[in-house]
Design a protein around this motif. Structure first.
Motif, PDB file in Angstrom:
ATOM      1  N   THR A 122       0.841  -1.095  -0.046  1.00 27.80           N
ATOM      2  CA  THR A 122      -0.038  -0.026  -0.076  1.00 27.80           C
ATOM      3  C   THR A 122       0.717   1.197  -0.205  1.00 27.80           C
ATOM      4  O   THR A 122       1.970   1.169  -0.036  1.00 27.80           O
ATOM      5  CB  THR A 122      -1.125   0.038   1.176  1.00 27.80           C
ATOM      6  OG1 THR A 122      -0.009   0.215   2.257  1.00 27.80           O
ATOM      7  CG2 THR A 122      -1.818  -1.290   1.137  1.00 27.80           C
ATOM      8  N   GLY A 123       0.240   2.281   0.189  1.00 29.69           N
ATOM      9  CA  GLY A 123       0.927   3.637   0.082  1.00 29.69           C
ATOM     10  C   GLY A 123       2.230   3.737   1.131  1.00 29.69           C
ATOM     11  O   GLY A 123       3.361   4.178   0.682  1.00 29.69           O
ATOM     12  N   SER A 124       2.226   3.019   2.298  1.00 19.90           N
ATOM     13  CA  SER A 124       2.866   3.038   3.347  1.00 19.90           C
ATOM     14  C   SER A 124       4.171   2.329   2.594  1.00 19.90           C
ATOM     15  O   SER A 124       5.462   2.521   3.211  1.00 19.90           O
ATOM     16  CB  SER A 124       2.415   2.552   4.527  1.00 19.90           C
ATOM     17  OG  SER A 124       1.514   3.229   5.172  1.00 19.90           O
ATOM     18  N   MET A 129       6.248   4.512   0.967  1.00 18.16           N
ATOM     19  CA  MET A 129       6.801   5.612   1.858  1.00 18.16           C
ATOM     20  C   MET A 129       8.060   5.101   2.294  1.00 18.16           C
ATOM     21  O   MET A 129       9.143   5.588   2.082  1.00 18.16           O
ATOM     22  CB  MET A 129       6.027   6.133   3.097  1.00 18.16           C
ATOM     23  CG  MET A 129       6.692   7.084   3.955  1.00 18.16           C
ATOM     24  SD  MET A 129       5.651   7.356   5.368  1.00 18.16           S
ATOM     25  CE  MET A 129       4.101   8.113   4.745  1.00 18.16           C
ATOM     26  N   PHE A 185       1.079  12.148   8.410  1.00 21.76           N
ATOM     27  CA  PHE A 185       1.855  11.540   7.491  1.00 21.76           C
ATOM     28  C   PHE A 185       3.415  11.787   7.791  1.00 21.76           C
ATOM     29  O   PHE A 185       4.274  11.227   7.475  1.00 21.76           O
ATOM     30  CB  PHE A 185       1.258  11.655   6.130  1.00 21.76           C
ATOM     31  CG  PHE A 185       0.015  10.589   6.254  1.00 21.76           C
ATOM     32  CD1 PHE A 185       0.327   9.281   6.501  1.00 21.76           C
ATOM     33  CD2 PHE A 185      -1.375  11.111   6.213  1.00 21.76           C
ATOM     34  CE1 PHE A 185      -0.901   8.338   6.451  1.00 21.76           C
ATOM     35  CE2 PHE A 185      -2.409  10.367   6.124  1.00 21.76           C
ATOM     36  CZ  PHE A 185      -2.269   8.951   6.606  1.00 21.76           C
ATOM     37  N   ARG A 210       4.944   9.831  10.223  1.00 25.34           N
ATOM     38  CA  ARG A 210       5.377   8.412   9.843  1.00 25.34           C
ATOM     39  C   ARG A 210       6.759   8.365   8.957  1.00 25.34           C
ATOM     40  O   ARG A 210       7.500   7.752   9.164  1.00 25.34           O
ATOM     41  CB  ARG A 210       4.071   7.923   8.921  1.00 25.34           C
ATOM     42  CG  ARG A 210       4.407   6.580   8.683  1.00 25.34           C
ATOM     43  CD  ARG A 210       3.117   6.109   7.971  1.00 25.34           C
ATOM     44  NE  ARG A 210       1.830   5.816   8.720  1.00 25.34           N
ATOM     45  CZ  ARG A 210       0.816   5.075   8.156  1.00 25.34           C
ATOM     46  NH1 ARG A 210       0.685   4.764   7.196  1.00 25.34           N
ATOM     47  NH2 ARG A 210       0.054   5.081   9.308  1.00 25.34           N
ATOM     48  N   VAL A 239       5.084  16.276   2.671  1.00 23.41           N
ATOM     49  CA  VAL A 239       3.708  15.635   2.213  1.00 23.41           C
ATOM     50  C   VAL A 239       3.125  16.634   0.866  1.00 23.41           C
ATOM     51  O   VAL A 239       2.860  17.722   1.555  1.00 23.41           O
ATOM     52  CB  VAL A 239       2.857  15.062   3.334  1.00 23.41           C
ATOM     53  CG1 VAL A 239       1.682  14.678   2.816  1.00 23.41           C
ATOM     54  CG2 VAL A 239       3.663  14.268   4.367  1.00 23.41           C
ATOM     55  N   GLY A 289       0.168  16.201  -0.364  1.00 30.18           N
ATOM     56  CA  GLY A 289      -1.463  16.342   0.086  1.00 30.18           C
ATOM     57  C   GLY A 289      -1.620  15.581   1.411  1.00 30.18           C
ATOM     58  O   GLY A 289      -1.518  14.495   1.525  1.00 30.18           O
ATOM     59  N   THR A 335      -3.395  14.306   3.927  1.00 27.22           N
ATOM     60  CA  THR A 335      -4.728  13.865   4.055  1.00 27.22           C
ATOM     61  C   THR A 335      -5.316  13.932   5.715  1.00 27.22           C
ATOM     62  O   THR A 335      -6.629  13.912   5.993  1.00 27.22           O
ATOM     63  CB  THR A 335      -4.649  12.279   3.846  1.00 27.22           C
ATOM     64  OG1 THR A 335      -3.981  12.186   2.857  1.00 27.22           O
ATOM     65  CG2 THR A 335      -6.077  12.148   3.482  1.00 27.22           C
ATOM     66  N   ASP A 385       5.456  12.832  -0.595  1.00 31.51           N
ATOM     67  CA  ASP A 385       4.130  11.990  -0.319  1.00 31.51           C
ATOM     68  C   ASP A 385       3.217  12.421  -1.146  1.00 31.51           C
ATOM     69  O   ASP A 385       2.363  13.288  -0.912  1.00 31.51           O
ATOM     70  CB  ASP A 385       4.014  12.059   1.080  1.00 31.51           C
ATOM     71  CG  ASP A 385       2.872  10.962   1.601  1.00 31.51           C
ATOM     72  OD1 ASP A 385       2.018  10.920   0.635  1.00 31.51           O
ATOM     73  OD2 ASP A 385       2.670  10.415   2.549  1.00 31.51           O
ATOM     74  N   VAL A 400       0.380  10.405  -1.865  1.00 31.16           N
ATOM     75  CA  VAL A 400      -0.391   9.359  -1.734  1.00 31.16           C
ATOM     76  C   VAL A 400      -2.106   9.912  -2.176  1.00 31.16           C
ATOM     77  O   VAL A 400      -2.586   8.956  -2.829  1.00 31.16           O
ATOM     78  CB  VAL A 400      -0.465   8.782  -0.219  1.00 31.16           C
ATOM     79  CG1 VAL A 400      -1.467   7.619  -0.284  1.00 31.16           C
ATOM     80  CG2 VAL A 400       0.975   8.149  -0.057  1.00 31.16           C
ATOM     81  N   THR A 401      -2.204  10.924  -1.677  1.00 28.14           N
ATOM     82  CA  THR A 401      -3.517  11.416  -2.141  1.00 28.14           C
ATOM     83  C   THR A 401      -3.799  12.298  -3.279  1.00 28.14           C
ATOM     84  O   THR A 401      -4.819  12.564  -3.851  1.00 28.14           O
ATOM     85  CB  THR A 401      -4.299  12.299  -0.726  1.00 28.14           C
ATOM     86  OG1 THR A 401      -4.365  11.294   0.381  1.00 28.14           O
ATOM     87  CG2 THR A 401      -5.945  12.306  -0.974  1.00 28.14           C
ATOM     88  N   GLN A 431      -5.562   3.374  -3.761  1.00 30.29           N
ATOM     89  CA  GLN A 431      -7.213   3.165  -3.280  1.00 30.29           C
ATOM     90  C   GLN A 431      -7.705   4.815  -3.005  1.00 30.29           C
ATOM     91  O   GLN A 431      -8.889   4.918  -2.381  1.00 30.29           O
ATOM     92  CB  GLN A 431      -7.150   2.413  -2.041  1.00 30.29           C
ATOM     93  CG  GLN A 431      -6.732   3.102  -0.762  1.00 30.29           C
ATOM     94  CD  GLN A 431      -5.249   2.809  -0.559  1.00 30.29           C
ATOM     95  OE1 GLN A 431      -4.564   2.725  -1.411  1.00 30.29           O
ATOM     96  NE2 GLN A 431      -4.722   3.148   0.586  1.00 30.29           N
ATOM     97  N   LYS A 432      -6.881   5.670  -3.151  1.00 33.59           N
ATOM     98  CA  LYS A 432      -7.704   7.183  -3.121  1.00 33.59           C
ATOM     99  C   LYS A 432      -7.580   7.538  -4.344  1.00 33.59           C
ATOM    100  O   LYS A 432      -8.879   7.556  -4.872  1.00 33.59           O
ATOM    101  CB  LYS A 432      -6.407   8.019  -2.163  1.00 33.59           C
ATOM    102  CG  LYS A 432      -6.383   7.410  -0.782  1.00 33.59           C
ATOM    103  CD  LYS A 432      -5.617   7.982   0.189  1.00 33.59           C
ATOM    104  CE  LYS A 432      -5.568   7.179   1.379  1.00 33.59           C
ATOM    105  NZ  LYS A 432      -4.221   7.630   2.464  1.00 33.59           N
TER     106      LYS A 432
HETATM  107  C1  LIG Z   1      -3.194   7.141   3.193  1.00 31.89           C
HETATM  108  C2  LIG Z   1      -1.838   7.795   3.163  1.00 31.89           C
HETATM  109  C3  LIG Z   1      -0.842   7.246   3.427  1.00 31.89           C
HETATM  110  C4  LIG Z   1      -0.639   5.666   3.771  1.00 31.89           C
HETATM  111  O1  LIG Z   1      -1.103   5.035   2.516  1.00 31.89           O
HETATM  112  P1  LIG Z   1      -1.687   3.474   2.870  1.00 31.89           P
HETATM  113  O2  LIG Z   1      -2.238   2.995   1.664  1.00 31.89           O
HETATM  114  O3  LIG Z   1      -2.788   3.575   4.100  1.00 31.89           O
HETATM  115  O4  LIG Z   1      -0.511   2.597   3.396  1.00 31.89           O
HETATM  116  C5  LIG Z   1       0.337   7.973   3.469  1.00 31.89           C
HETATM  117  N1  LIG Z   1       0.438   9.170   3.282  1.00 31.89           N
HETATM  118  C6  LIG Z   1      -0.651   9.894   2.952  1.00 31.89           C
HETATM  119  C7  LIG Z   1      -0.709  11.447   2.786  1.00 31.89           C
HETATM  120  C8  LIG Z   1      -1.969   9.179   3.064  1.00 31.89           C
HETATM  121  O5  LIG Z   1      -3.079   9.940   2.862  1.00 31.89           O
END
Ligand SMILES: *Cc1c(COP(=O)(O)O)cnc(C)c1O
Length: 349
Positions: free
Chosen positions: A50-52, A55, A77, A80, A123, A125, A127, A152, A154-155, A177-178
């Motif tokens: 997944t997104g992590s 990362m 994030f 993280r 980051v 975006g 979230t 990052d 991800v979104t 998934q986003k």
């Molecule tokens: C959702 C998200 C993540 C983590 O992604 P996962 O798919 O939950 O592992 C990392 N960074 C941002 C900005 C997110 O919105």
């Protein structure tokens, strides 16, 4: 929301992880991701995870033990990213802003010139807060001190322009998934030739085997040497998710997100709600109106779910109980959804 065409694509027969058809699907994904990220980086692909995982791949491959890793921290994030940097035994320096705010261009440039890190992360975006940072000032200053940048996205991917090459960012990762309207399971990542040169010159071996980008490039590029068993159905899903974006047009898709974001915020403000994030710093996929005084965000969210089947989220961390978090991502970003949500929210409040 997962697009119906994506569900259909996932029902197609699974081929082997070394099948030429799989690599053909993968090449389409790689070319499509380049368009959505706004890059010509040859090293652009989807990691299994997944997104992590994206990362972690960015941090473990590019942040060496003992090196200086600067993180612009203004939300969950970024924390993280910080934790991953600490686990790599990097010297992590955090430039902090309260959740909902953004580092200014001047502050970002000043911090990078002062700290002279090897890698800078932010980051694109956030979230957890709704703040977007396109990263121009960070990328420019990072290049001046010869640091790599990690964004990052991800979104952001598929919901707003990233323009990776034009902005001058080196490494960006995302999820499926986003903004991509697929199930969770893959992590698109892209790395500049500059970043790949740095990786090849790395003195200590990466502490990850699964996310080792050099090994992964032997699997996905020329040699096609077995590394791990790629989750084939997810690749079908992502190929379809990307095809949906290209059918709509990358720019048209971003514009749809921008318009629905503008419509939602105007509606919320007309209802008397105040936005946490100033207009110029807002993402287009995640919106954070403040919870009015005397209102329980939990109660409101429960009503939305029970009466209308609408799921929105609340704030967490420093924003717990203070904001709603409303997602308008990919398939979910529809004008009709905005109308439905505004009506239901008004009633629930
Ligand atoms: C959702 C998200 C993540 C983590 O992604 P996962 O798919 O939950 O592992 C990392 N960074 C941002 C900005 C997110 O919105």
């Amino acid at each position: 929301m997962v697009a119906p065409r994506v569900y259909e694509a996932m029902a197609k027969p699974v081929v082997g992880h070394l099948d030429p058809f799989f690599f053909q699907v993968n090449e389409e994904i790689r070319a499509g991701l380049q368009q959505v990220f706004g890059t010509q980086n040859p090293f652009t692909l989807a990691l299994s995870g997944t997104g992590s995982a994206g990362m972690e791949a960015a941090v473990t491959n590019f942040v060496e033990p003992g090196s200086k890793f600067l993180v612009f921290a203004n939300g969950y994030f970024c924390d993280r990213l910080t934790e991953m940097g600490i686990r790599q035994e990097a010297n992590v320096v955090r430039i902090e802003k309260p959740w909902g705010q953004k580092v200014s261009d001047e502050e970002a440039a000043e911090a990078i010139h002062r700290e002279k890190p090897q890698v800078v992360a932010f980051v694109h975006g956030e979230t957890s807060t709704g703040v977007s940072n396109p990263g121009h000032a960070i990328a420019k200053a990072a290049r001046e001190v010869d640091a790599l940048t990690i964004a990052d996205c991800v979104t952001s991917l598929g919901t707003m322009p990233i323009n990776l090459d034009a902005v001058g960012l080196d490494i960006a990762y995302s999820c499926t998934q986003k903004g991509m309207s697929c199930p969770p399971g893959l992590a698109p990542i892209t790395c500049s030739p500059r970043a790949m040169d740095r990786l090849r010159a790395r003195k200590s071996p990466q502490r990850t085997w699964y996310l080792d980008l050099k090994l992964l490039s032997e699997y996905y590029d020329g040699a096609h040497r077995y590394h791990h068993t790629a989750p084939i159905s997810m690749f079908y899903a992502l190929r379809e998710g990307i095809a949906l974006i290209l059918d709509e047009g990358v720019e048209a898709r971003f514009e749809r997100h921008r318009q629905n974001a503008a419509k939602l915020t105007a509606g919320l403000e007309a209802m008397g709600l105040e936005m946490l994030v100033p207009a110029e710093n807002r993402m287009w996929a995640l919106h954070t109106p403040k919870v009015p005084a005397g209102v329980s965000d939990l109660e409101v969210r429960k009503k939305l779910m029970e009466r209308h089947g609408i799921e929105i989220l609340g704030g967490f961390g420093p924003l717990a109980g203070q904001v709603f978090r409303i997602g308008l991502m990919g398939e979910g970003s529809q004008s009709a959804h905005v109308d439905m949500l505004l009506g239901a929210l008004k009633e629930a409040l």
